[in-house]
Design an enzyme around this catalytic site. Structure first.
Site, mmCIF file in Angstrom:
data_model
loop_
_atom_site.group_PDB
_atom_site.id
_atom_site.type_symbol
_atom_site.label_atom_id
_atom_site.label_comp_id
_atom_site.label_asym_id
_atom_site.label_seq_id
_atom_site.Cartn_x
_atom_site.Cartn_y
_atom_site.Cartn_z
ATOM 1 N N THR A 200 0.846 -1.206 0.000
ATOM 2 C CA THR A 200 0.000 0.000 0.000
ATOM 3 C C THR A 200 0.874 1.246 0.000
ATOM 4 O O THR A 200 1.965 1.249 0.537
ATOM 5 C CB THR A 200 -0.939 0.053 1.236
ATOM 6 O OG1 THR A 200 -1.691 -1.137 1.296
ATOM 7 C CG2 THR A 200 -1.880 1.240 1.208
ATOM 8 N N ARG A 228 -13.123 -9.354 -0.468
ATOM 9 C CA ARG A 228 -12.692 -8.716 0.788
ATOM 10 C C ARG A 228 -12.308 -7.256 0.512
ATOM 11 O O ARG A 228 -11.604 -6.942 -0.436
ATOM 12 C CB ARG A 228 -11.499 -9.470 1.359
ATOM 13 C CG ARG A 228 -10.872 -8.861 2.628
ATOM 14 C CD ARG A 228 -9.661 -8.006 2.329
ATOM 15 N NE ARG A 228 -8.941 -7.620 3.545
ATOM 16 C CZ ARG A 228 -7.929 -6.770 3.553
ATOM 17 N NH1 ARG A 228 -7.506 -6.227 2.430
ATOM 18 N NH2 ARG A 228 -7.327 -6.447 4.671
ATOM 19 N N VAL A 229 -12.781 -6.367 1.351
ATOM 20 C CA VAL A 229 -12.421 -4.952 1.246
ATOM 21 C C VAL A 229 -11.568 -4.610 2.453
ATOM 22 O O VAL A 229 -11.929 -4.927 3.592
ATOM 23 C CB VAL A 229 -13.679 -4.064 1.197
ATOM 24 C CG1 VAL A 229 -13.293 -2.587 1.208
ATOM 25 C CG2 VAL A 229 -14.509 -4.379 -0.046
ATOM 26 N N GLY A 230 -10.439 -3.972 2.210
ATOM 27 C CA GLY A 230 -9.550 -3.579 3.302
ATOM 28 C C GLY A 230 -9.851 -2.183 3.798
ATOM 29 O O GLY A 230 -10.923 -1.619 3.563
ATOM 30 N N ASP A 231 -8.883 -1.625 4.500
ATOM 31 C CA ASP A 231 -9.062 -0.274 5.064
ATOM 32 C C ASP A 231 -8.847 0.834 4.039
ATOM 33 O O ASP A 231 -9.371 1.941 4.204
ATOM 34 C CB ASP A 231 -8.081 -0.077 6.221
ATOM 35 C CG ASP A 231 -6.622 -0.250 5.770
ATOM 36 O OD1 ASP A 231 -6.344 -1.214 5.016
ATOM 37 O OD2 ASP A 231 -5.781 0.568 6.154
ATOM 38 N N GLY A 252 -0.773 -1.769 6.169
ATOM 39 C CA GLY A 252 -0.682 -2.931 7.049
ATOM 40 C C GLY A 252 -2.015 -3.644 7.157
ATOM 41 O O GLY A 252 -2.881 -3.498 6.283
ATOM 42 N N GLY A 254 -5.409 -4.335 7.371
ATOM 43 C CA GLY A 254 -6.522 -3.398 7.245
ATOM 44 C C GLY A 254 -7.636 -3.628 8.238
ATOM 45 O O GLY A 254 -8.309 -2.684 8.666
HETATM 46 N N1 ASP Z 1 -3.916 -2.128 4.345
HETATM 47 C C1 ASP Z 1 -4.010 -2.980 3.200
HETATM 48 C C2 ASP Z 1 -5.218 -3.835 3.327
HETATM 49 O O1 ASP Z 1 -5.490 -4.345 4.408
HETATM 50 C C3 ASP Z 1 -2.847 -3.866 2.955
HETATM 51 C C4 ASP Z 1 -1.481 -3.323 3.199
HETATM 52 O O2 ASP Z 1 -1.285 -2.163 3.514
HETATM 53 O O3 ASP Z 1 -0.539 -4.096 3.027
HETATM 54 O O4 ASP Z 1 -5.871 -4.067 2.345
#
Ligand code: ASP
Length: 349
Positions: A200, A228-231, A252, A254
Site C-alpha cells: 500500500t 474482501r475490502v480492506g481499510d 498494514g 486493514g
Molecule cells: N492495508 C491494506 C489492506 O489491508 C494492505 C497493506 O497495507 O498491506 O488491504
C-alpha cells in the site's frame, strides 16, 4: 437537483479562488512556516527509493500545476503503474483466486469531499477512478463491477493486472497452503512460505495556501477472499483529511485499521493538540491495546501523518533498530526521509 447533490456538484466545479469556497471553507489560512515543518509539502509512506520515485514527479507536478490533488495523484500513479511494486496497482498480488482486486481512496480538505473504489479489477490506476467518484458523482464509494463500469464510462481501458512475477508468487503460495490438497510446489526449494507481504502507499500533501489532500492505493491483502475490502478505500480507516488539522494514512493489516477508525483517530488526536508523531504512536498503541497487549500481536500496521504546519509523523506496531518505519517528503528544502518509531521490537532480518 437535490440540495446535497447541488452542493457537492458546485464544490467539485468551483475554483478555489471563488468567493463561494472562501465562504464555505471557513478560513483558508496563510502558509505557516515553523522550525520543524513547512508548506507546501508532499509525503508518502515509503522510504528513500520509492519515496524518490513517487515524490519527485509529484513535486514537479505541483510546481507546474499548483494543484495539490494533481500532484499527489501523479505520485500515486507512479506506484500504481510500476509492475515492480507488488502491493499497488498493476503487478499487485492477487486474491485467493489469482485475480487482482484494487482498493483506493482520495480525500480533499477544502471541500471535505472524498471518493473511493473497492475490489476494482483490470484498471491500472484505481486512485484516478476514486478521484472521479469524488468529482463526478454524488456518491463516495463504488465497488466491484459497478466501479469497473464507471471507470470504463470515463474512458479507462481494461488491462490484465497480473504480471508473471505476481502470478508465480500466487501459484507458489497456493501450492504451499496445505499438504492435504493435490498441489505440490516445485522441488527446487526456492519458495519459502513466509508471512504474507504487505504494501500500500499513502500520498499526502498540503499546498502553499494550507489546503490538504490525501490518497491511499493498494492491491490489498495478498490471497484475500475474493470480495474482501480492506481499510484503504474506507474513509476514516486507510485515509482521512481535515483541512483545519491535517491528514493521515495507514498501511498494514486493514482489519485492525478499520476497527479502530485508524486514520480518523490520528487526525482527531492532532486536533486535540498532539504532534503527528505522537498521534501515529497513539493509534498503534490503541490497536495493541484492543488486541490484548503486545504478546497477542502478530501483524503490523503503520500510520503516517502531517499536520497543518507541515510537521510529519510515522509509527508502526512492529519494527527494529535496522528497520524503523519511515516516510519520505518533499518540501521547499528538498527531499527528506524521516525515521519513525515502533512499539514492538522484532527480529525481521
Ligand atoms: N492495508 C491494506 C489492506 O489491508 C494492505 C497493506 O497495507 O498491506 O488491504
Amino acid at each position: 437537483m437535490n440540495p446535497r447533490r447541488k452542493f457537492l456538484h458546485t464544490l467539485a466545479g468551483a475554483s478555489l479562488s471563488m468567493p463561494l469556497i472562501n465562504k464555505i471553507k471557513f478560513n483558508i489560512t496563510n502558509p505557516i512556516i515553523t522550525k520543524d515543518g513547512s508548506v507546501p509539502i508532499i509525503l508518502c509512506s515509503r522510504g528513500e527509493s520509492w519515496g524518490r520515485k513517487t515524490l519527485t514527479p509529484a513535486w514537479t507536478k505541483y510546481q507546474v500545476s499548483k494543484s495539490i490533488l494533481d500532484a499527489i495523484e501523479a505520485g500515486a500513479n507512479v506506484t500504481e503503474l510500476d509492475p515492480e511494486d507488488m502491493s499497488v496497482g498493476y503487478g499487485g498480488l492477487p486474491n485467493e483466486n489469482g485475480v487482482v482486486q484494487l482498493d483506493a481512496s482520495v480525500m480533499y480538505g477544502p471541500t471535505h469531499n472524498c471518493g473511493s473504489v473497492a475490489g476494482l479489477e483490470n484498471i491500472k490506476t484505481p486512485c484516478s477512478v476514486a478521484r472521479l467518484v469524488m468529482e463526478r458523482t454524488d456518491h463516495m464509494m463504488l465497488q466491484g463491477a459497478g466501479a469497473l463500469q464507471f471507470a470504463k464510462d470515463h474512458g479507462f481501458v481494461e488491462e490484465n493486472l497480473l504480471t508473471e512475477q505476481s502470478r508465480l508468487r500466487w501459484l507458489r503460495w497456493k501450492e504451499n497452503l496445505s499438504d492435504q490438497d493435490d498441489r505440490f510446489p516445485p522441488r527446487d526449494g526456492q519458495y519459502k512460505p513466509r508471512k504474507r507481504p504487505t504494501g500500500t502507499i499513502n500520498v499526502l500533501g498540503i499546498d502553499e495556501n494550507g489546503n490538504i489532500a490525501g490518497i491511499t492505493t493498494t492491491s490489498g491483502l495478498f490471497g484475500k477472499i475474493p470480495g474482501r475490502v480492506g481499510d484503504s478505500p474506507i474513509i476514516g480507516a486507510g485515509l482521512y483529511v481535515d483541512n483545519e488539522v491535517g491528514a493521515a494514512g495507514a498501511t498494514g493489516r486493514g482489519e485492525e485499521v478499520i476497527r479502530t477508525c485508524g486514520s480518523f483517530l490520528v487526525v482527531e488526536k492532532m486536533r486535540d493538540g498532539m504532534h503527528p508523531q505522537e498521534a501515529c504512536e497513539y493509534a498503534c498503541k490503541r490497536i495493541i491495546q484492543i488486541n490484548g497487549g503486545k504478546e497477542k500481536v502478530d501483524f503490523n500496521d503503520k500510520f503516517v501523518a502531517v499536520n497543518k504546519k507541515g510537521e510529519v509523523g510515522c509509527a508502526s506496531i512492529i519494527g527494529n533498530e535496522n528497520q524503523k518505519p519511515n516516510l519520505a517528503y518533499w518540501n521547499k528544502e528538498g527531499f527528506h526521509v524521516y525515521a519513525g518509531t515502533y512499539q514492538i521490537e522484532v527480529d525481521r532480518n
